[in-house]
Design an enzyme around this catalytic site. Structure first.
Site, short mmCIF file in Angstrom:
data_model
loop_
_atom_site.label_atom_id
_atom_site.label_comp_id
_atom_site.label_asym_id
_atom_site.label_seq_id
_atom_site.Cartn_x
_atom_site.Cartn_y
_atom_site.Cartn_z
N ILE A 34 0.83 -1.21 0.00
CA ILE A 34 0.00 0.00 0.00
C ILE A 34 0.86 1.26 0.00
CG2 ILE A 34 -0.22 0.35 2.50
CD1 ILE A 34 -3.25 0.69 2.04
N HIS A 104 5.84 -12.15 5.77
CA HIS A 104 5.74 -11.64 4.40
C HIS A 104 7.12 -11.35 3.87
CE1 HIS A 104 5.33 -8.27 7.24
NE2 HIS A 104 5.98 -7.52 6.35
P1 5GP Z 1 6.82 -4.76 7.63
O1 5GP Z 1 7.25 -3.46 8.21
O2 5GP Z 1 5.91 -5.52 8.58
O3 5GP Z 1 7.94 -5.58 7.08
O4 5GP Z 1 5.95 -4.39 6.35
C1 5GP Z 1 4.58 -4.27 6.33
C2 5GP Z 1 4.20 -3.67 5.00
O5 5GP Z 1 2.81 -3.83 4.83
C3 5GP Z 1 4.52 -2.19 4.85
O6 5GP Z 1 5.40 -1.99 3.75
C4 5GP Z 1 3.15 -1.55 4.62
O7 5GP Z 1 3.18 -0.51 3.68
C5 5GP Z 1 2.31 -2.72 4.14
N1 5GP Z 1 0.89 -2.63 4.49
C6 5GP Z 1 0.38 -2.34 5.72
N2 5GP Z 1 -0.97 -2.38 5.68
C7 5GP Z 1 -1.30 -2.72 4.39
C8 5GP Z 1 -2.55 -2.91 3.75
O8 5GP Z 1 -3.64 -2.78 4.33
N3 5GP Z 1 -2.50 -3.24 2.42
C9 5GP Z 1 -1.33 -3.38 1.76
N4 5GP Z 1 -1.41 -3.70 0.47
N5 5GP Z 1 -0.13 -3.20 2.35
C10 5GP Z 1 -0.12 -2.87 3.66
#
Ligand code: 5GP
Length: 119
Positions: A34, A104
């Site tokens: 997103i 992820h």
């Molecule tokens: P982390 O910091 O956990 O490695 O990455 C989480 C990622 O998820 C971030 O890059 C953030 O932009 C993405 N993200 C968070 N909420 C959503 C959402 O509701 N939809 C999508 N498509 N991405 C999300």
């Protein structure tokens, strides 16, 4: 850490939050981040409930692990990144800044990505 079934990616997997899949099969879902940090920024997640790579690497079945690896490679090729290259990243826990507690892989590419880590 116990898996939180209400995390945002679990809700996306249940389609409580709409998503446009880039790729999906019985084991994985891939969709655009997103808040993209590169021209191509795709998140690839297993459908099983794993908190992080640590949980996934310890507890996922061999099939789930293979399917995840195959899916990451397939999405990269489907996005046309095979020749230009790309970066895979997976945050695990507090020091990494992991925001979403569902394992992820970030797949980033489409332009030179710069240094591995921000200073
Ligand atoms: P982390 O910091 O956990 O490695 O990455 C989480 C990622 O998820 C971030 O890059 C953030 O932009 C993405 N993200 C968070 N909420 C959503 C959402 O509701 N939809 C999508 N498509 N991405 C999300």
């Amino acid at each position: 850490m116990k898996y939180d079934r209400e995390n945002i990616f679990a809700r996306i997997l249940r389609r409580e939050i709409p998503v446009q899949p880039i790729y999906e099969n019985d084991y994985v879902l891939a969709f655009a981040d997103i808040s993209p940090k590169a021209p191509v920024h795709v998140l690839i997640i297993p459908k099983g409930g794993y908190v992080s790579f640590d949980d996934f690497s310890l507890n996922a079945s061999a099939t789930e692990i293979v399917e995840m690896a195959r899916a990451v490679g397939k999405v990269a090729r489907d996005m046309g990144l095979q020749e230009s290259g790309y970066r895979l990243l997976s945050n695990v826990g507090p020091d990494s800044g992991q925001e979403v507690p569902h394992y992820h892989v970030h797949l980033c590419g489409g332009a030179p990505l710069g240094p591995l880590l921000a200073k």
